[in-house]
Design an enzyme around this catalytic site. Sequence first.
Site, PDB file in Angstrom:
ATOM      1  N   LYS A  34       0.838  -1.212   0.000  1.00  0.00           N
ATOM      2  CA  LYS A  34       0.000   0.000   0.000  1.00  0.00           C
ATOM      3  C   LYS A  34       0.874   1.264   0.000  1.00  0.00           C
ATOM      4  O   LYS A  34       0.650   2.181  -0.781  1.00  0.00           O
ATOM      5  CB  LYS A  34      -0.903   0.015   1.241  1.00  0.00           C
ATOM      6  CG  LYS A  34      -1.574   1.353   1.496  1.00  0.00           C
ATOM      7  CD  LYS A  34      -2.366   1.372   2.771  1.00  0.00           C
ATOM      8  CE  LYS A  34      -1.596   1.682   4.010  1.00  0.00           C
ATOM      9  NZ  LYS A  34      -1.423   3.098   4.328  1.00  0.00           N
ATOM     10  N   CYS A 128      -3.814  12.889  12.925  1.00  0.00           N
ATOM     11  CA  CYS A 128      -4.686  11.733  12.745  1.00  0.00           C
ATOM     12  C   CYS A 128      -4.650  10.900  14.010  1.00  0.00           C
ATOM     13  O   CYS A 128      -4.049  11.303  15.003  1.00  0.00           O
ATOM     14  CB  CYS A 128      -4.271  10.926  11.521  1.00  0.00           C
ATOM     15  SG  CYS A 128      -2.730  10.073  11.760  1.00  0.00           S
ATOM     16  N   ARG A 133       1.477  14.278  13.307  1.00  0.00           N
ATOM     17  CA  ARG A 133       1.980  14.117  11.935  1.00  0.00           C
ATOM     18  C   ARG A 133       2.121  15.436  11.152  1.00  0.00           C
ATOM     19  O   ARG A 133       1.445  15.666  10.153  1.00  0.00           O
ATOM     20  CB  ARG A 133       1.101  13.133  11.152  1.00  0.00           C
ATOM     21  CG  ARG A 133       1.076  11.779  11.801  1.00  0.00           C
ATOM     22  CD  ARG A 133       0.281  10.785  11.010  1.00  0.00           C
ATOM     23  NE  ARG A 133       1.082  10.114   9.995  1.00  0.00           N
ATOM     24  CZ  ARG A 133       0.633   9.089   9.256  1.00  0.00           C
ATOM     25  NH1 ARG A 133      -0.604   8.670   9.418  1.00  0.00           N
ATOM     26  NH2 ARG A 133       1.391   8.512   8.372  1.00  0.00           N
ATOM     27  N   ASP A 320       4.400   0.094  12.123  1.00  0.00           N
ATOM     28  CA  ASP A 320       3.140  -0.452  11.603  1.00  0.00           C
ATOM     29  C   ASP A 320       2.867  -1.876  12.100  1.00  0.00           C
ATOM     30  O   ASP A 320       1.757  -2.372  11.934  1.00  0.00           O
ATOM     31  CB  ASP A 320       3.156  -0.443  10.060  1.00  0.00           C
ATOM     32  CG  ASP A 320       2.960   0.954   9.499  1.00  0.00           C
ATOM     33  OD1 ASP A 320       2.570   1.852  10.259  1.00  0.00           O
ATOM     34  OD2 ASP A 320       3.193   1.155   8.299  1.00  0.00           O
ATOM     35  N   ARG A 412      -8.562   0.267   4.596  1.00  0.00           N
ATOM     36  CA  ARG A 412      -7.592   1.182   3.991  1.00  0.00           C
ATOM     37  C   ARG A 412      -6.314   0.441   3.622  1.00  0.00           C
ATOM     38  O   ARG A 412      -5.631   0.821   2.672  1.00  0.00           O
ATOM     39  CB  ARG A 412      -7.219   2.297   4.988  1.00  0.00           C
ATOM     40  CG  ARG A 412      -8.304   3.301   5.246  1.00  0.00           C
ATOM     41  CD  ARG A 412      -7.768   4.410   6.112  1.00  0.00           C
ATOM     42  NE  ARG A 412      -6.446   4.777   5.630  1.00  0.00           N
ATOM     43  CZ  ARG A 412      -5.435   5.118   6.406  1.00  0.00           C
ATOM     44  NH1 ARG A 412      -5.570   5.177   7.701  1.00  0.00           N
ATOM     45  NH2 ARG A 412      -4.268   5.424   5.876  1.00  0.00           N
TER      46      ARG A 412
HETATM   47  C1  UD1 Z   1       4.782   6.486   6.398  1.00  0.00           C
HETATM   48  C2  UD1 Z   1       3.776   5.363   6.179  1.00  0.00           C
HETATM   49  C3  UD1 Z   1       3.230   4.875   7.513  1.00  0.00           C
HETATM   50  C4  UD1 Z   1       4.372   4.479   8.434  1.00  0.00           C
HETATM   51  C5  UD1 Z   1       5.379   5.619   8.563  1.00  0.00           C
HETATM   52  C6  UD1 Z   1       6.620   5.243   9.363  1.00  0.00           C
HETATM   53  C7  UD1 Z   1       2.871   5.972   4.011  1.00  0.00           C
HETATM   54  C8  UD1 Z   1       1.687   6.386   3.212  1.00  0.00           C
HETATM   55  N1  UD1 Z   1       2.708   5.884   5.333  1.00  0.00           N
HETATM   56  O1  UD1 Z   1       4.065   7.570   6.992  1.00  0.00           O
HETATM   57  O2  UD1 Z   1       2.403   3.734   7.270  1.00  0.00           O
HETATM   58  O3  UD1 Z   1       3.857   4.171   9.711  1.00  0.00           O
HETATM   59  O4  UD1 Z   1       5.835   6.029   7.252  1.00  0.00           O
HETATM   60  O5  UD1 Z   1       7.235   4.132   8.817  1.00  0.00           O
HETATM   61  O6  UD1 Z   1       3.908   5.689   3.447  1.00  0.00           O
HETATM   62  N2  UD1 Z   1       7.360  13.923  10.983  1.00  0.00           N
HETATM   63  C9  UD1 Z   1       7.608  15.230  11.314  1.00  0.00           C
HETATM   64  N3  UD1 Z   1       7.616  16.156  10.300  1.00  0.00           N
HETATM   65  C10 UD1 Z   1       7.408  15.823   8.995  1.00  0.00           C
HETATM   66  C11 UD1 Z   1       7.174  14.471   8.678  1.00  0.00           C
HETATM   67  C12 UD1 Z   1       7.156  13.545   9.693  1.00  0.00           C
HETATM   68  O7  UD1 Z   1       7.791  15.569  12.481  1.00  0.00           O
HETATM   69  O8  UD1 Z   1       7.431  16.717   8.121  1.00  0.00           O
HETATM   70  C13 UD1 Z   1       7.319  12.905  12.067  1.00  0.00           C
HETATM   71  C14 UD1 Z   1       5.928  12.244  12.164  1.00  0.00           C
HETATM   72  O9  UD1 Z   1       5.035  13.011  12.934  1.00  0.00           O
HETATM   73  C15 UD1 Z   1       6.265  10.924  12.827  1.00  0.00           C
HETATM   74  C16 UD1 Z   1       7.664  10.604  12.242  1.00  0.00           C
HETATM   75  O10 UD1 Z   1       8.178  11.831  11.739  1.00  0.00           O
HETATM   76  O11 UD1 Z   1       6.373  11.081  14.209  1.00  0.00           O
HETATM   77  C17 UD1 Z   1       7.619   9.572  11.123  1.00  0.00           C
HETATM   78  O12 UD1 Z   1       6.779  10.024  10.093  1.00  0.00           O
HETATM   79  P1  UD1 Z   1       7.029   9.659   8.570  1.00  0.00           P
HETATM   80  O13 UD1 Z   1       8.225   8.779   8.439  1.00  0.00           O
HETATM   81  O14 UD1 Z   1       6.996  10.914   7.771  1.00  0.00           O
HETATM   82  O15 UD1 Z   1       5.737   8.801   8.246  1.00  0.00           O
HETATM   83  P2  UD1 Z   1       4.721   9.021   7.050  1.00  0.00           P
HETATM   84  O16 UD1 Z   1       5.468   9.260   5.794  1.00  0.00           O
HETATM   85  O17 UD1 Z   1       3.670   9.973   7.452  1.00  0.00           O
END
Ligand code: UD1
Length: 458
Positions: A34, A128, A133, A320, A412
Amino acid sequence: MFSVDAINKTSEQQYLAVKGSCQLSGHLKVSGAKNSALVLMAASLLTEEKVELKNIPSLTDIDFMSTILIKMGVEINRELHTLFINPKEFYDVTLPGELVHCLRASFFCIGPMLARLGKAKIPLPGGCQIGSRPVDEHIKGLKALGACIKTEKDMITANILDGNKRLKGANITLNYPSVGATETILMAATLAEGTTTIQNAAQEPEVKDLINMLNSMGALITGEGSPILKIEGVRKLNGCSHTAIPDRIEAGTFLIAAAITRSNLLVGPVIKEHLTSVLEKLKECGCEIIEEKENYLKIIPKEIKGVDITTSPFPGFPTDLQAPFMALMTTAKGKSTITETVFEKRMQHVKELQRMGANIQLNGSIALIEGSDQLKGTNLTGGDLRSCAAIALASLSSEGQSIIKGLHHLDRGYEKFEQKLNKAGANISRNQSRVNKNVQLKNELGMHHKLGIKQEAA
Ligand code: UD1
């Protein structure tokens, strides 16, 4: 044609009735990833040529992403697990907030919109169920590439002020190896002028899958699988045909389903290296894992004992799979400590597992678990995607029947969840009362008139 039935599966009003004390056998088939599929769909916007994406799972998140792309003028057709995307027409429409909130991954479109159209207007995805996030790292990266970004009333407006309408390569260091931020910057930088480097980049297999697709489109990216990525910008990308990697999180969920029901199972296809940390923990807690037929894993659970896990970015234990693994630990002999470090609110399953009789003490993001002999089936609600899977696995192993609500989360990310498990011997039925808001939203967007989707057996 598009199946309204498939949409109905997203119903908040549906529930699963899961019969406990289940024994599984045979094999569980793993779908395409996904988290790869969503970003690969966004990456297809970077070219004007046709893109064919194979091994795309049939999930509501994919339907939402398709809806978003269609709203931007893109043509999408689906045949079984292949998406045929024609992104020639591509407009900078403002995405409706409710769609972006339904699917956080829709924010991925900001990179391709900027790179191809020179502008983007997109609502902030917001927090969320699993945490706040933020998208500050995405924005920091895009600003470094020369985008002018303004945030007003939860709306992000991004523009390239340079007359050539091209972003400019830059050296970017992420404060955290965010998967999403790495992917946003990668997509934006492929069409930028000059060289971009990303330090402290995410090393998740889905990032590598994106890089492989972009390189097959003519991008020049090196360093995949390492924390330092180098992108030499090119003027144009071609179309391509790309196959998404198998879903390592679905595979891990199935391996844990085998362990929690103390059943021998064959799970695949998988890329074993994507599951190293998970396989280590499954072995440590008492499972034998044997590689079969190149990309299949046979799991033989013995006596399961408590082990500790701490989630962290790849190659660490994936956040996850924290909830499903906790479900397993509630049935183990002895104590375990589970520490969540990636998302601050990812412990919603704890309350539900406790209602089944699990002995868990929660201190912030640290759960102390004392394994018990037998959980008891009851009425449960999944609060997010992975917690929904976790309580479903716990229900398979518990005494009696469980009723599980919150299936709009489950649908989802798990393709034909109960059908696949039923094929392996589970007894899970899905019951429905009425159509939900997601269905109405999709109907309003007229998605089912434009998408041709055929269903495939699990
Ligand atoms: C992706 C996955 C999700 C998985 C996660 C971590 C997708 C669609 N989703 O989510 O299933 O659980 O990776 O492996 O690919 N953060 C910040 N600032 C930012 C971006 C992230 O502080 O600009 C923080 C987030 O709040 C979180 C951490 O970094 O605490 C990890 O987030 P991130 O690796 O970005 O996860 P996603 O890409 O949202």
